[in-house]
Design a protein around this motif. Structure first.
Motif: not given
Length: 192
Positions: A1-28
């Protein structure tokens, strides 16, 4: 069966991007630190093996914000697989590039992703898409690549699930220790 799987990298405290993520600073601020483990993606070790599994998926479901911050992946995330973008609104003049298509209905998006994946699993990117799929009961697995850093602030992966009907139970499937990331995979336990 095809699984739908979330695939994300995150910090130990649960963030997938740093503060102020926006165009030009995509990962914050400081967010690109989360991707040091990808330096090993072409290698034979644990990080390379986990990355290769991700790239063997047959379709992508992305949140609109992730899709836009990633430059719409120029219409091709990997190998021309279908890219299904969950969004609240689609402007009449907004045609996504390449294999990308917009969806406003979570169930329709999940069904189209399963069909388009050709028997392979579906990769999910983006916190908003993950939360929408969890709420709709369409997310089958969660794979997080936990990086040993505390960003302290930024874009949280799982915030905003307080409107689900109780806790979302998970069953551990595997733990793989790579250089600079621990790869954790869980199956979503269906309680209904």
């Amino acid at each position: 069966m095809t699984a739908i799987r979330l695939d994300m990298t995150m910090s130990l405290d649960g963030f997938i991007a740093g503060p102020d993520d926006r165009p030009g600073q995509e990962m914050g601020l400081g967010g690109f630190r989360l991707f040091n483990w990808l330096d090993d993606r072409a290698g034979p070790g644990p990080n390379g093996e986990v990355y290769a599994e991700s790239m063997a998926t047959g379709a992508i479901i992305s949140g609109r914000r992730t899709f836009e911050l990633a430059g719409r992946w120029n219409g091709d995330h990997h190998d021309g697989v279908p890219i299904l973008v969950l969004t609240h609104h689609v402007a009449d003049d907004d045609a996504p590039p390449g294999s990308a298509r917009f969806y406003t209905d979570v169930g329709e998006c999940a069904a189209a992703a399963r069909e388009g994946a050709g028997g392979n699993d579906v990769m999910v990117h983006g916190a908003g898409a993950a939360r929408a799929l969890i709420r709709a009961g369409e997310l089958d697995e969660i794979e997080v690549h936990v990086v040993p850093v505390l960003l302290g602030a930024g874009r949280p992966l799982f915030a905003g699930l307080e409107d689900t009907a109780g806790p979302v139970e998970l069953e551990a499937v595997r733990v793989v220790q790579g250089r600079d990331a621990t790869h954790l995979r869980y199956r979503v336990v269906r309680t209904r």
